[in-house]
Design a protein around this motif. Structure first.
Motif, PDB file in Angstrom:
ATOM      1  N   ALA A  75       4.232  -7.252  15.551  1.00  8.48           N
ATOM      2  CA  ALA A  75       3.055  -6.509  16.572  1.00  8.48           C
ATOM      3  C   ALA A  75       3.571  -5.456  16.998  1.00  8.48           C
ATOM      4  CB  ALA A  75       2.274  -7.697  17.461  1.00  8.48           C
ATOM      5  N   GLY A  76       2.712  -4.541  16.977  1.00  6.14           N
ATOM      6  CA  GLY A  76       3.366  -2.970  17.327  1.00  6.14           C
ATOM      7  C   GLY A  76       3.970  -2.236  16.250  1.00  6.14           C
ATOM      8  N   ALA A  77       4.179  -2.591  15.080  1.00  7.20           N
ATOM      9  CA  ALA A  77       5.002  -1.816  13.936  1.00  7.20           C
ATOM     10  C   ALA A  77       3.728  -0.622  13.574  1.00  7.20           C
ATOM     11  CB  ALA A  77       5.171  -2.547  12.998  1.00  7.20           C
ATOM     12  N   LYS A  78       4.002   0.447  13.246  1.00 11.27           N
ATOM     13  CA  LYS A  78       3.082   1.284  12.763  1.00 11.27           C
ATOM     14  C   LYS A  78       3.682   2.101  11.620  1.00 11.27           C
ATOM     15  CE  LYS A  78       2.105   2.310  17.600  1.00 11.27           C
ATOM     16  NZ  LYS A  78       0.634   1.871  17.678  1.00 11.27           N
ATOM     17  N   ALA A  79       2.473   2.587  10.735  1.00  9.62           N
ATOM     18  CA  ALA A  79       2.878   3.426   9.607  1.00  9.62           C
ATOM     19  C   ALA A  79       1.823   4.487   9.306  1.00  9.62           C
ATOM     20  CB  ALA A  79       2.976   2.696   8.400  1.00  9.62           C
ATOM     21  N   VAL A  80       2.390   5.753   9.101  1.00 12.16           N
ATOM     22  CA  VAL A  80       1.288   6.697   8.686  1.00 12.16           C
ATOM     23  C   VAL A  80       1.180   6.819   7.284  1.00 12.16           C
ATOM     24  CG1 VAL A  80       1.230   9.312   9.086  1.00 12.16           C
ATOM     25  CG2 VAL A  80       2.125   7.991  10.807  1.00 12.16           C
ATOM     26  N   ILE A  81      -0.088   7.050   6.884  1.00 11.76           N
ATOM     27  CA  ILE A  81      -0.397   6.937   5.380  1.00 11.76           C
ATOM     28  C   ILE A  81      -1.017   8.539   4.937  1.00 11.76           C
ATOM     29  CG2 ILE A  81      -1.495   6.050   3.520  1.00 11.76           C
ATOM     30  CD1 ILE A  81      -1.323   3.556   5.492  1.00 11.76           C
ATOM     31  N   ASP A  82      -0.630   9.221   3.876  1.00  9.56           N
ATOM     32  CA  ASP A  82      -1.435  10.349   3.692  1.00  9.56           C
ATOM     33  C   ASP A  82      -2.370  10.263   2.914  1.00  9.56           C
ATOM     34  OD1 ASP A  82      -0.426  10.215   1.100  1.00  9.56           O
ATOM     35  OD2 ASP A  82       1.163  11.709   1.313  1.00  9.56           O
ATOM     36  N   ARG A  83      -3.177  11.316   2.620  1.00 10.92           N
ATOM     37  CA  ARG A  83      -4.415  11.169   1.792  1.00 10.92           C
ATOM     38  C   ARG A  83      -4.243  10.729   0.310  1.00 10.92           C
ATOM     39  NH1 ARG A  83      -6.666  17.209   1.998  1.00 10.92           N
ATOM     40  NH2 ARG A  83      -4.800  18.387   1.208  1.00 10.92           N
ATOM     41  N   ASP A  84      -3.139  10.797  -0.047  1.00 15.37           N
ATOM     42  CA  ASP A  84      -2.465  10.132  -1.443  1.00 15.37           C
ATOM     43  C   ASP A  84      -2.366   8.727  -1.519  1.00 15.37           C
ATOM     44  OD1 ASP A  84      -2.876  12.998  -2.634  1.00 15.37           O
ATOM     45  OD2 ASP A  84      -0.853  13.304  -2.053  1.00 15.37           O
ATOM     46  N   GLY A  85      -2.256   8.106  -0.380  1.00 14.74           N
ATOM     47  CA  GLY A  85      -2.236   6.747  -0.358  1.00 14.74           C
ATOM     48  C   GLY A  85      -0.360   6.424  -0.220  1.00 14.74           C
ATOM     49  N   GLU A  86       0.164   7.463   0.237  1.00 16.08           N
ATOM     50  CA  GLU A  86       1.639   7.052   0.524  1.00 16.08           C
ATOM     51  C   GLU A  86       1.933   6.872   1.843  1.00 16.08           C
ATOM     52  OE1 GLU A  86       3.908   6.769  -2.244  1.00 16.08           O
ATOM     53  OE2 GLU A  86       2.348   7.462  -3.660  1.00 16.08           O
ATOM     54  N   ILE A  87       2.980   6.067   2.071  1.00 14.38           N
ATOM     55  CA  ILE A  87       3.379   5.814   3.505  1.00 14.38           C
ATOM     56  C   ILE A  87       4.323   6.750   3.847  1.00 14.38           C
ATOM     57  CG2 ILE A  87       4.625   4.392   4.920  1.00 14.38           C
ATOM     58  CD1 ILE A  87       3.125   1.858   3.745  1.00 14.38           C
ATOM     59  N   VAL A  88       4.270   7.714   4.766  1.00 13.48           N
ATOM     60  CA  VAL A  88       5.191   8.816   4.747  1.00 13.48           C
ATOM     61  C   VAL A  88       6.020   8.730   6.078  1.00 13.48           C
ATOM     62  CG1 VAL A  88       3.857  10.573   3.257  1.00 13.48           C
ATOM     63  CG2 VAL A  88       3.570  10.196   5.732  1.00 13.48           C
ATOM     64  N   GLY A  89       5.551   7.666   6.870  1.00 18.44           N
ATOM     65  CA  GLY A  89       6.509   7.279   8.214  1.00 18.44           C
ATOM     66  C   GLY A  89       5.922   6.099   8.631  1.00 18.44           C
ATOM     67  N   GLY A  90       7.274   5.281   9.442  1.00 18.77           N
ATOM     68  CA  GLY A  90       7.069   4.305   9.799  1.00 18.77           C
ATOM     69  C   GLY A  90       7.240   3.001   9.110  1.00 18.77           C
ATOM     70  N   TRP A  91       6.724   2.161   9.165  1.00 22.11           N
ATOM     71  CA  TRP A  91       7.065   0.576   8.447  1.00 22.11           C
ATOM     72  C   TRP A  91       6.050  -0.369   8.963  1.00 22.11           C
ATOM     73  CZ3 TRP A  91       9.632  -4.071   8.958  1.00 22.11           C
ATOM     74  CH2 TRP A  91       9.698  -4.743   7.696  1.00 22.11           C
ATOM     75  N   ILE A  92       5.366  -0.939   7.898  1.00 20.05           N
ATOM     76  CA  ILE A  92       4.470  -2.096   8.472  1.00 20.05           C
ATOM     77  C   ILE A  92       4.802  -3.418   7.671  1.00 20.05           C
ATOM     78  CG2 ILE A  92       2.590  -1.060   9.725  1.00 20.05           C
ATOM     79  CD1 ILE A  92       2.313  -1.647   5.804  1.00 20.05           C
ATOM     80  N   GLY A  93       5.946  -3.480   6.842  1.00 20.74           N
ATOM     81  CA  GLY A  93       6.386  -4.561   6.112  1.00 20.74           C
ATOM     82  C   GLY A  93       6.402  -4.104   4.857  1.00 20.74           C
ATOM     83  N   GLY A  94       6.952  -5.029   3.781  1.00 20.80           N
ATOM     84  CA  GLY A  94       7.023  -4.800   2.348  1.00 20.80           C
ATOM     85  C   GLY A  94       5.962  -4.890   1.575  1.00 20.80           C
ATOM     86  N   GLY A  95       6.067  -5.169   0.155  1.00 21.02           N
ATOM     87  CA  GLY A  95       5.048  -4.881  -0.858  1.00 21.02           C
ATOM     88  C   GLY A  95       3.954  -5.988  -0.482  1.00 21.02           C
ATOM     89  N   CYS A  96       4.323  -6.993   0.196  1.00 20.96           N
ATOM     90  CA  CYS A  96       2.937  -8.045   0.507  1.00 20.96           C
ATOM     91  C   CYS A  96       2.013  -7.248   1.338  1.00 20.96           C
ATOM     92  CB  CYS A  96       3.760  -9.152   1.282  1.00 20.96           C
ATOM     93  SG  CYS A  96       4.833  -9.967   0.484  1.00 20.96           S
ATOM     94  N   ALA A  97       2.297  -6.719   2.337  1.00 21.06           N
ATOM     95  CA  ALA A  97       1.292  -5.891   3.024  1.00 21.06           C
ATOM     96  C   ALA A  97       0.877  -4.440   2.719  1.00 21.06           C
ATOM     97  CB  ALA A  97       1.856  -5.722   4.505  1.00 21.06           C
ATOM     98  N   ARG A  98       1.870  -3.923   2.062  1.00 21.95           N
ATOM     99  CA  ARG A  98       1.628  -2.649   1.416  1.00 21.95           C
ATOM    100  C   ARG A  98       0.374  -2.421   0.667  1.00 21.95           C
ATOM    101  NH1 ARG A  98       5.192   1.943   0.778  1.00 21.95           N
ATOM    102  NH2 ARG A  98       6.916   0.806   1.565  1.00 21.95           N
ATOM    103  N   ALA A  99       0.155  -3.197  -0.307  1.00 23.31           N
ATOM    104  CA  ALA A  99      -0.987  -2.949  -1.272  1.00 23.31           C
ATOM    105  C   ALA A  99      -2.320  -3.079  -0.508  1.00 23.31           C
ATOM    106  CB  ALA A  99      -0.935  -3.834  -2.497  1.00 23.31           C
ATOM    107  N   ALA A 100      -2.402  -3.891   0.240  1.00 24.13           N
ATOM    108  CA  ALA A 100      -3.703  -4.319   1.129  1.00 24.13           C
ATOM    109  C   ALA A 100      -4.085  -3.095   1.793  1.00 24.13           C
ATOM    110  CB  ALA A 100      -3.536  -5.472   1.843  1.00 24.13           C
ATOM    111  N   VAL A 101      -2.736  -2.406   2.568  1.00 20.64           N
ATOM    112  CA  VAL A 101      -2.906  -1.799   3.690  1.00 20.64           C
ATOM    113  C   VAL A 101      -3.218  -0.292   2.981  1.00 20.64           C
ATOM    114  CG1 VAL A 101      -1.578  -0.115   5.009  1.00 20.64           C
ATOM    115  CG2 VAL A 101      -1.630  -2.501   5.438  1.00 20.64           C
ATOM    116  N   ILE A 102      -2.783  -0.111   1.819  1.00 22.24           N
ATOM    117  CA  ILE A 102      -3.019   1.453   1.267  1.00 22.24           C
ATOM    118  C   ILE A 102      -4.490   1.418   0.686  1.00 22.24           C
ATOM    119  CG2 ILE A 102      -2.500   2.716  -0.745  1.00 22.24           C
ATOM    120  CD1 ILE A 102       0.522   2.076  -0.352  1.00 22.24           C
ATOM    121  N   ARG A 103      -4.895   0.109   0.082  1.00 16.74           N
ATOM    122  CA  ARG A 103      -6.359   0.101  -0.252  1.00 16.74           C
ATOM    123  C   ARG A 103      -7.394   0.289   0.872  1.00 16.74           C
ATOM    124  NH1 ARG A 103      -4.734  -4.524  -3.306  1.00 16.74           N
ATOM    125  NH2 ARG A 103      -5.334  -5.791  -1.505  1.00 16.74           N
TER     126      ARG A 103
END
Length: 271
Positions: free
Chosen positions: A27-55
């Motif tokens: 809790a408290g972890a953050k990530a910045v996502i650009d309009r192309d769907g790329e995480i360009v800063g921060g971190w919220i976990g690995g591939g398990c979370a990444r796909a759902a977050v980007i969607r």
């Protein structure tokens, strides 16, 4: 985040707000996502979370709405009576397929550029718009002859004449309130700009006459149809301040239209 904000670039901030059992991010972890769907800063976990977050981030760019997604193992979703992709009480569920089998709730917040109101002219209505628009979330750009610029002390970006540089990512809304001083030149310049709305302060007869002149000059009919007027909602406005208020009410109505439709579509049925 500062770089995106300074460049008027939209982005999504994803924040982990709750975790249960074993998860890579806490809790408290953050990530910045650009309009192309790329995480360009921060971190919220690995591939398990990444796909759902980007969607979810891509959907947030589309409608400007915040979201809360809950990433859970399939058996936990079944216990709740939901499946991946379902939404209940504002929570969107996704399946965690990682071996850790933890649960993670992530808040998705789109941060979009402030809309830009382009005010053409230095009429009393234009001055009232420049004072009122920032109070409801608009940045302002004023297009007027340089000799009129002192009438707008410290109010927005000032451009000499009507040569608007429309680069940038903010939504532009244009209101022409030249009132006899450069009407045709302003209209001819603004119909070429990227704008969500072009409104003219003047009578229907005057607007029709100006459109006819622009048509004679070879401006395409499709572009002329973008000019809307008289600008503003019919509130019975008389003073410049009241007219400015009616114009801003119309702009808010236009700006929020997609969000109101989305909210209506998501309202549970009583059937």
């Amino acid at each position: 985040m500062s770089r995106f904000q300074n460049a008027s670039e939209p982005y999504v901030l994803a924040t982990v707000v709750r975790t249960i059992s074993v998860t890579a991010a806490k809790a408290g972890a953050k990530a910045v996502i650009d309009r192309d769907g790329e995480i360009v800063g921060g971190w919220i976990g690995g591939g398990c979370a990444r796909a759902a977050v980007i969607r979810a981030a891509r959907a947030a760019f589309e409608d400007g709405e915040t979201r809360l997604i809950s990433l859970q193992p399939e058996e936990f979703l079944a216990e709740l009576g939901v499946k991946a992709g379902d939404e209940r009480e504002g929570v969107q569920f996704a399946r965690n397929m990682c071996p850790s089998q933890g649960t993670m709730d992530i808040f998705i917040e789109p941060v979009l550029p402030r809309p830009n109101l382009v005010i053409c002219g230095a009429s009393p209505v234009a001055l009232a718009l420049a004072r009122q628009a920032p109070t409801i979330g608009f940045d302002i750009t004023i297009c007027a002859p340089s000799e009129d610029h002192p009438a707008f002390p410290g109010q927005g970006r000032l451009l000499d004449g009507y040569g608007l540089d429309a680069t940038g990512n903010a939504d532009n809304y244009v209101i022409l309130s030249t009132q006899g001083r450069g009407d045709l030149a302003a209209l001819e310049a603004m119909v070429e700009q990227r704008a969500k709305h072009i409104g003219f302060v003047g009578s229907r007869r005057k607007i029709a006459a100006l459109k006819a002149k622009l048509s004679e000059k070879g401006v395409e009919t499709q572009k002329l149809e973008r000019i809307q007027g008289p600008a503003g909602l019919d509130l019975g406005a008389i003073t410049p301040e009241e007219i400015a208020l009616s114009i801003l009410a119309e702009l808010v109505q236009i700006r929020r239209q997609d969000q109101r439709v989305a909210a209506t579509d998501n309202t549970p049925s009583n059937d």
